[in-house]
Design an enzyme around this catalytic site. Sequence first.
Site, mmCIF file in Angstrom:
data_model
loop_
_atom_site.group_PDB
_atom_site.id
_atom_site.type_symbol
_atom_site.label_atom_id
_atom_site.label_comp_id
_atom_site.label_asym_id
_atom_site.label_seq_id
_atom_site.Cartn_x
_atom_site.Cartn_y
_atom_site.Cartn_z
ATOM 1 N N CYS A 212 6.434 -4.670 15.689
ATOM 2 C CA CYS A 212 6.200 -3.663 16.721
ATOM 3 C C CYS A 212 4.784 -3.872 17.267
ATOM 4 O O CYS A 212 3.855 -4.175 16.510
ATOM 5 C CB CYS A 212 6.342 -2.257 16.146
ATOM 6 S SG CYS A 212 8.014 -1.909 15.568
ATOM 7 N N GLU B 52 0.826 -1.200 0.000
ATOM 8 C CA GLU B 52 0.000 0.000 0.000
ATOM 9 C C GLU B 52 0.865 1.256 0.000
ATOM 10 O O GLU B 52 1.957 1.284 0.564
ATOM 11 C CB GLU B 52 -0.910 0.004 1.233
ATOM 12 C CG GLU B 52 -1.956 -1.089 1.143
ATOM 13 C CD GLU B 52 -2.914 -1.123 2.323
ATOM 14 O OE1 GLU B 52 -4.084 -1.438 2.102
ATOM 15 O OE2 GLU B 52 -2.504 -0.844 3.454
ATOM 16 N N CYS C 171 1.673 -1.972 15.592
ATOM 17 C CA CYS C 171 1.603 -1.806 14.136
ATOM 18 C C CYS C 171 1.012 -3.037 13.452
ATOM 19 O O CYS C 171 1.435 -4.165 13.698
ATOM 20 C CB CYS C 171 3.019 -1.543 13.605
ATOM 21 S SG CYS C 171 3.074 -1.376 11.816
ATOM 22 N N CYS D 178 6.493 -6.948 7.085
ATOM 23 C CA CYS D 178 7.604 -6.425 7.897
ATOM 24 C C CYS D 178 8.028 -7.477 8.916
ATOM 25 O O CYS D 178 7.213 -8.228 9.421
ATOM 26 C CB CYS D 178 7.151 -5.147 8.618
ATOM 27 S SG CYS D 178 8.474 -4.299 9.486
ATOM 28 N N CYS E 289 -0.853 5.836 10.028
ATOM 29 C CA CYS E 289 0.343 5.095 10.445
ATOM 30 C C CYS E 289 -0.049 3.839 11.206
ATOM 31 O O CYS E 289 -0.894 3.871 12.089
ATOM 32 C CB CYS E 289 1.191 5.928 11.406
ATOM 33 S SG CYS E 289 2.001 7.297 10.643
ATOM 34 N N CYS F 222 3.363 8.413 0.972
ATOM 35 C CA CYS F 222 3.954 7.504 1.947
ATOM 36 C C CYS F 222 4.162 6.165 1.236
ATOM 37 O O CYS F 222 3.215 5.532 0.781
ATOM 38 C CB CYS F 222 3.010 7.373 3.133
ATOM 39 S SG CYS F 222 3.576 6.220 4.372
HETATM 40 N N1 SAH Z 1 9.779 0.742 9.814
HETATM 41 C C1 SAH Z 1 9.793 2.170 9.707
HETATM 42 C C2 SAH Z 1 8.719 2.751 8.803
HETATM 43 C C3 SAH Z 1 7.335 2.186 8.946
HETATM 44 S S1 SAH Z 1 6.434 2.651 10.400
HETATM 45 C C4 SAH Z 1 9.732 2.794 11.094
HETATM 46 O O1 SAH Z 1 9.574 2.058 12.068
HETATM 47 O O2 SAH Z 1 9.884 4.010 11.212
HETATM 48 C C5 SAH Z 1 6.164 4.371 10.183
HETATM 49 C C6 SAH Z 1 5.747 5.110 11.441
HETATM 50 O O3 SAH Z 1 4.438 4.721 11.853
HETATM 51 C C7 SAH Z 1 6.646 4.848 12.632
HETATM 52 O O4 SAH Z 1 7.037 6.060 13.221
HETATM 53 C C8 SAH Z 1 5.763 4.073 13.603
HETATM 54 O O5 SAH Z 1 6.177 4.270 14.912
HETATM 55 C C9 SAH Z 1 4.405 4.642 13.262
HETATM 56 N N2 SAH Z 1 3.301 3.789 13.664
HETATM 57 C C10 SAH Z 1 3.190 2.451 13.521
HETATM 58 N N3 SAH Z 1 2.028 2.017 14.036
HETATM 59 C C11 SAH Z 1 1.367 3.098 14.513
HETATM 60 C C12 SAH Z 1 0.107 3.307 15.150
HETATM 61 N N4 SAH Z 1 -0.708 2.286 15.405
HETATM 62 N N5 SAH Z 1 -0.240 4.566 15.491
HETATM 63 C C13 SAH Z 1 0.576 5.601 15.226
HETATM 64 N N6 SAH Z 1 1.763 5.472 14.623
HETATM 65 C C14 SAH Z 1 2.167 4.236 14.271
#
Ligand code: SAH
Length: 345
Positions: free
Chosen positions: A114, A90, A117, A110, A330, A103
């Site tokens: 995390c 996406e 996410c 991935c 995000c 974006c």
């Molecule tokens: N792997 C990279 C890029 C993808 S995540 C990274 O970790 O930066 C991009 C951003 O989205 C990151 O800053 C992450 O912390 C944020 N993110 C992921 N899940 C989220 C959520 N549920 N709410 C808000 N931000 C989120």
Amino acid sequence: MIDLKSLSEEEIHRSMENEGLPKFRARQLLHWLYERNVSDIESITELSKELRSRLSRSYFISKPKLAREEVSQDGTSKYLFELSDGQDIESVLIPDGDRLTLCVSSQAGCYLKCAFCLTGKAGFRRDLKHYEITDQVLSVNNIIYPKRITNIVLMGMGEPLLNFDNVAKAVDLITKYVKISKRRITLSTAGIAKELNRIGRDMQMVNLAVSLNAPNDVTRSMLMPINRKYPLKDLIKACREFPLPTRRRITFEYIMIKDTNDSVKDAVDVVKLLKGIPSKVNLIPLNPVAGIMLERSSDRTIHEFQKILLKNNVTAIIRKSKGADISAACGQLRGKHPAGIDQPI
Ligand code: SAH
């Protein structure tokens, strides 16, 4: 048959040389591929009919398939692309004043898992090839024509530093031919400390964003398992050593999660941690993700947190979430893999 898009700039030069063609042919091809954005060799009208049909015998130009497009009430659009092997990724287009930020995803799925996410929950599928990254930009530019993408954030699915070479090649092609300057490209990483210096070396001048999310190892490892491999000490050291161009800062992204990383002490610890690093902190209220137990902090807590940072001369901005109604915010990207959703973290 060779996909012209699968070749790097250098490889295109070499292939045309092997065809016995003069140097300017390679330059023409690159121009038509990436600036004119053509989708087949026949459309390269600058080449003679004979040359087009000769090249068509050995080469073709691949096209990503747009499988779905959704538009949010706030103008954010989400595009689902199906890749040639059936994987899907996406990209999200976020309009903001004069800016049109795309974006972009760097991997299908991935590794990092995390806790907050959705992409991580579906697991890792594969690295994207450099042209699958570039294609997201070209395709969306085609869809929104005559408007054009002005900024790029490598913040979609995947961890860009775990697919470094392809990301670096894509950034190179995008800056040279799509003409989006490196100052308008931001790479966001979960903190692969050992790769940070390569950004400075191989992708000079792109902006760096680091997903910090906690100022201590206990909380950060709970939220982001990659922290066990690259703890804060290593990550912050790599940030200090990062060759920042003058007047540029590192962005630290910090998701605000209730009773997890949002206390007064956490704010004070963030200040201490970032001391001496030219930085800017983006406070992002946690976006809702199905199947996770975490909750976003209250607006009041987020404002208190921000105040502490500001009082200590740390720039801190509260980010408003966009595209949440179409799962484009995000952490909400996951392609169409329903299987992933119930997997344990
Ligand atoms: N792997 C990279 C890029 C993808 S995540 C990274 O970790 O930066 C991009 C951003 O989205 C990151 O800053 C992450 O912390 C944020 N993110 C992921 N899940 C989220 C959520 N549920 N709410 C808000 N931000 C989120």
